[in-house]
Structures are given as C-alpha cells and as structure tokens.
Design a protein around this motif. Structure first.
Motif, PDB file in Angstrom:
ATOM      1  N   ASN A 230       0.922  -0.926  -0.106  1.00  0.00           N
ATOM      2  CA  ASN A 230      -0.043  -0.087   0.035  1.00  0.00           C
ATOM      3  C   ASN A 230       0.809   1.386   0.110  1.00  0.00           C
ATOM      4  O   ASN A 230       1.209   1.751   1.127  1.00  0.00           O
ATOM      5  CB  ASN A 230      -0.946  -0.091   1.294  1.00  0.00           C
ATOM      6  CG  ASN A 230      -1.742   1.102   1.274  1.00  0.00           C
ATOM      7  OD1 ASN A 230      -1.789   1.968   0.475  1.00  0.00           O
ATOM      8  ND2 ASN A 230      -2.667   1.182   2.488  1.00  0.00           N
ATOM      9  N   TYR A 231       1.077   1.533  -1.151  1.00  0.00           N
ATOM     10  CA  TYR A 231       1.953   2.773  -1.163  1.00  0.00           C
ATOM     11  C   TYR A 231       1.657   4.134  -0.692  1.00  0.00           C
ATOM     12  O   TYR A 231       2.185   4.855  -0.034  1.00  0.00           O
ATOM     13  CB  TYR A 231       2.518   3.215  -2.903  1.00  0.00           C
ATOM     14  CG  TYR A 231       3.312   1.891  -3.405  1.00  0.00           C
ATOM     15  CD1 TYR A 231       4.371   1.820  -2.954  1.00  0.00           C
ATOM     16  CD2 TYR A 231       2.705   1.278  -4.440  1.00  0.00           C
ATOM     17  CE1 TYR A 231       5.327   0.545  -3.378  1.00  0.00           C
ATOM     18  CE2 TYR A 231       3.468   0.230  -5.079  1.00  0.00           C
ATOM     19  CZ  TYR A 231       4.860  -0.108  -4.531  1.00  0.00           C
ATOM     20  OH  TYR A 231       5.634  -1.144  -4.997  1.00  0.00           O
ATOM     21  N   ASP A 232       0.236   4.203  -0.663  1.00  0.00           N
ATOM     22  CA  ASP A 232      -0.607   5.320   0.082  1.00  0.00           C
ATOM     23  C   ASP A 232      -0.154   5.396   1.396  1.00  0.00           C
ATOM     24  O   ASP A 232      -0.176   6.519   2.081  1.00  0.00           O
ATOM     25  CB  ASP A 232      -1.883   5.300  -0.351  1.00  0.00           C
ATOM     26  CG  ASP A 232      -2.210   5.422  -1.830  1.00  0.00           C
ATOM     27  OD1 ASP A 232      -1.457   6.467  -2.499  1.00  0.00           O
ATOM     28  OD2 ASP A 232      -3.360   5.357  -2.252  1.00  0.00           O
ATOM     29  N   LEU A 233       0.098   4.185   1.904  1.00  0.00           N
ATOM     30  CA  LEU A 233       0.045   4.431   3.609  1.00  0.00           C
ATOM     31  C   LEU A 233       1.592   4.985   3.784  1.00  0.00           C
ATOM     32  O   LEU A 233       1.504   5.884   4.768  1.00  0.00           O
ATOM     33  CB  LEU A 233       0.247   2.749   3.970  1.00  0.00           C
ATOM     34  CG  LEU A 233       0.854   2.649   5.444  1.00  0.00           C
ATOM     35  CD1 LEU A 233      -0.169   2.949   6.269  1.00  0.00           C
ATOM     36  CD2 LEU A 233       1.365   0.969   5.653  1.00  0.00           C
ATOM     37  N   PHE A 234       2.440   4.750   3.205  1.00  0.00           N
ATOM     38  CA  PHE A 234       3.720   5.369   3.499  1.00  0.00           C
ATOM     39  C   PHE A 234       3.740   6.780   3.115  1.00  0.00           C
ATOM     40  O   PHE A 234       4.530   7.767   3.705  1.00  0.00           O
ATOM     41  CB  PHE A 234       5.048   4.631   2.528  1.00  0.00           C
ATOM     42  CG  PHE A 234       4.988   3.346   3.227  1.00  0.00           C
ATOM     43  CD1 PHE A 234       5.724   2.956   4.314  1.00  0.00           C
ATOM     44  CD2 PHE A 234       4.440   2.219   2.230  1.00  0.00           C
ATOM     45  CE1 PHE A 234       5.766   1.692   4.668  1.00  0.00           C
ATOM     46  CE2 PHE A 234       4.375   0.969   2.679  1.00  0.00           C
ATOM     47  CZ  PHE A 234       5.348   0.664   3.872  1.00  0.00           C
TER      48      PHE A 234
END
Ligand SMILES: Cc1cc2nc3c(=O)[nH]c(=O)nc-3n(C[C@H](O)[C@H](O)[C@H](O)COP(=O)(O)OP(=O)(O)OC[C@H]3O[C@@H](n4cnc5c(N)ncnc54)[C@H](O)[C@@H]3O)c2cc1C
Length: 376
Positions: A230-234
C-alpha cells in the motif's frame, strides 16, 4: 569498438560511465527507467573515504565547498536522555586529499550526470528481455532490439533486469524496519550524530554549508504484506506523524523543523545472485543491498563499478569475486550495527554503551571494523 549497455542510471551506473570517458575502445548507452532526474531533492548521503578517493579521481574535489560538508566525528547519543555516549574520530581514516563527506544525494547525482553526453542516456526505457547468446541482445517495450558486448545491471534493489537474467528467486526481503527521511534546518553542528532509541535510531548530519541537515530514522515496524503493497500508507500524513511521534525527542532535537518527510519500507537482499554470466555484471544495490546502518551502499556501489571496469579491461572476474566477499563482510557489520543501535532492554543498553565507549577509542578495533572498509 566494444559496446556496453548500462541498465539503471543511479549512483553506480553513472559512476561507471564516468570511468569510460578515457576508454577509447568502448562506447556505451545508459537505459534509465525514469523520465529525468530530480536535482532539487534535498535528502543526504554519507560518503566514506573509500568512495571519495574514487570520486576525486574523476573531479569530485572540484565541487563548490559550499555544497559539501566534511564531518570530523560520529557522535553516539542515547535518545531517551540526550546523553552523548562517545564519538568516533573520522579524520583518522582521511588522508590529505580524501575526506569523509556528507552532501545532498542530488548534488552527487548532478555531478555524476554533468559529463554524460545527453545522447548516451535513454530515459523512459522499458527493457522486456535480455538474451545472452552470441553477444547480449536487449529487447525493449517498443519491439526494438539492440546488441551489446557487455551488460552492467545497476537498476537498484528491485532490479528487474537481474530477474530477467538470473531466474532464481532473488527477490529482496522486508527487514522489519521503515525508513523515515526528511530535511532539518537549524544548527546541529558539522558532525554526524546517531541517536539511539528503543527499536529505532535516527541520524542527523549537514548536507552543505547552508545549515541544511539530513534526517533519517530507521524504525522497527512489523507490516503485513498488504500494508507493504500500500504505497499510499507510506505517504499518508497520519502514518508519517505516527512514525515521528514514536521517536524520542532529545534536548537537541524537537522535530519541529522537519520537512519533506518521506517514508518507505527497508528491503535488503536475501542472497547474492549467481555472477558467472559471461560479460554481464551486477553493480550497486542490484548486486547486494545491506541494511542502511553502515552508510556504505553508495560507497560500495561506486567501488563495485570501479572493479567491474577492471574486470572488463583485464578479462578476469577475480576482482569481482573478491568484491562479493568484501560486501558480505559489510552485510554482517550493517546487521550488527542495526541490532546494537536498536537495543531496548536497559541492561543491554548499559553494556552496549560501555562497549561503545571502549571500542570507539580502541585503534585495533577501529582499524578492523571501519579501517578495512574505509581504507580499502
Ligand atoms: C534510508 C537509506 C539511507 C541511505 N544512506 C546511505 C548513505 O548515507 N551512504 C551510502 O553510501 N549509502 C546509503 N544508502 C544506500 C544507497 O542509497 C544505495 O546503496 C545506492 O543508492 C545504490 O546505488 P545504485 O546505483 O545501485 O541504485 P540506485 O541509486 O537505486 O539507482 C538505480 C537506478 O536504476 C533505475 N531503474 C530502476 N529500475 C529500472 C529498470 N527496470 N530499467 C532501467 N532503469 C531502472 C532507477 O530509476 C535508478 O535511477 C542508503 C539507503 C537507504 C534506504
């Protein structure tokens, strides 16, 4: 005239092509996935004297003095009480011409890129296949093929080209840490400071002479495979704030001046890929990635690129094989540093600090632990 393809125009790939400037028997092309470089990025990088020596051989010492910093010490600080434990004198590994250096990563990339003729680098490259019989044939997404005599694979830790050639499962593994990077402004001195907390550590150092500092924290964190994808998490503010608030503030750092925060999971290599492919060399993180707790990835990338040219010129793989042994020793030291920087049990912390105070002054230990790498 022999043709060399370099896949990945990062630190390793660009350093390699700088070496080819004086080699009249070779022509080359760099294939880079990105559409361009971002020379405005402010994050930092430490370069120890082993890579500075190689960089100075191609003119690095001519960078304006305002764009670099020469730290003389690494300070070790216990984050929960702001107490300095000890320091290591970095100048003992310097020589009159080559000094441990910190700077912006973008300053290094710009320096390496400035002498590369524009027609030599193909941005937006999409390599789909590499065949290694009767020369090296590279196929591209637009159905073109190009033939080369040598291939340098320097496309980073997630190297797609490595997977195209070495069919084994050599995907890197998540090492249960998240990196948090940012810029700090203020006055934190001219040296490198390592703040050791419980299950985390952070490092602050100047990247130039303009009171700009690099901040990088390595924070132990278990993440599920869904979270890792989940790239959005980072990127999310909530996640970034939770990472910052998990760090111990000290008398010297309040984190209020932190900007351009970015987080990402830390991946490391599982094992060395096979390397006995004729005229094909892996360089930099594509060859092996250790935890960033020894600040040696870029320096090793530069050294490996230098060794690869020696192999090509001599026709022997011996130097490359020795390099792999050397990187293996750095892998062990990086893992040990990470372990000791993150200790949380008070007894272990006490004994670590006693050991650090003793070892930081012990010439034999320092020569073995650091000197063998810095003076390589
Ligand atoms: C948090 C952190 C801090 C660090 N700090 C330090 C430090 O202080 N000192 C130090 O020495 N090292 C440090 N490192 C390690 C260092 O950044 C790396 O080891 C180094 O950048 C590796 O260089 P490289 O050229 O192999 O790869 P990269 O610099 O990653 O370059 C790879 C290039 O390949 C391109 N690419 C990717 N895929 C493809 C493809 N399929 N086709 C074409 N091109 C492609 C990418 O766009 C990129 O330009 C740190 C690492 C981390 C994670």
């Amino acid at each position: 005239m022999k043709k060399i393809a370099i896949i990945g125009g990062g630190i390793s790939g660009l350093y390699f092509v700088n070496l080819l400037k004086n080699q009249k028997d070779f022509e080359y092309k760099i294939f880079e996935k990105k559409d361009n470089y971002n020379f405005l990025e402010g994050y930092g990088i430490q370069l120890s004297v082993n890579s500075i020596k190689l960089l100075n051989a191609i003119g690095f010492q001519n960078l304006p003095a305002s764009e670099v910093n020469f730290p003389s010490k690494v300070n070790f600080i216990q984050a929960n009480n702001s107490k300095k434990i000890c320091d290591i004198d970095l100048t003992q590994f310097n020589d009159p011409l080559n000094r441990y250096t910190t700077l912006k990563r973008s300053t290094l990339l710009k320096f390496l890129f400035q002498n590369v003729p524009k027609e030599k680098i193909k941005f937006n490259s999409n390599i789909t296949k590499v065949e290694n019989s009767n020369g090296i044939t590279i196929s591209f997404g637009d159905n073109r093929n190009e033939k080369f005599d040598y291939l340098i694979i320097s496309d980073g830790i997630f190297s797609k080209t490595r997977s195209l050639i070495f069919n084994e499962n050599i995907y890197p593994k998540f090492n249960l840490n998240v990196a948090l990077r940012g810029k700090l402004t203020g006055d934190f001195g001219s040296d490198i400071s390592i703040y050791m907390g419980s299950n985390n550590h952070y490092v602050i150092y100047p990247v130039n002479q303009n009171n700009e500092y690099n901040f990088v924290a390595i924070i132990k964190k278990k993440l599920s495979s869904d979270e890792l994808k989940n790239y959005d998490l980072f990127k999310s503010q909530k996640f970034l704030t939770s990472l910052v608030s998990g760090l111990q503030k000290t008398d010297h750092t309040s984190f209020e001046n932190l900007s351009e925060l970015k987080s990402f999971p830390v991946y490391v290599s599982n094992e060395f890929p096979g390397y006995n492919k004729k005229n094909i060399f892996l360089s930099g993180d594509a060859l092996f990635t250790s935890p960033p707790s020894f600040a040696q990835g870029a320096s090793q990338s530069i050294e490996t690129a230098n060794d690869i040219l020696k192999c090509i010129l001599s026709g022997s793989n011996d130097i490359y094989e020795k390099r792999i042994k050397h990187i293996n020793s750095i892998k062990k030291k990086s893992a040990f540093n990470l372990f000791s920087f993150h200790l949380s049990n008070p007894f272990n912390v006490y004994f670590r600090n006693v050991a650090l105070r003793y070892l930081s002054r012990n010439k034999i230990f320092l020569d073995n632990y650091l000197g063998k790498i810095y003076k390589n």
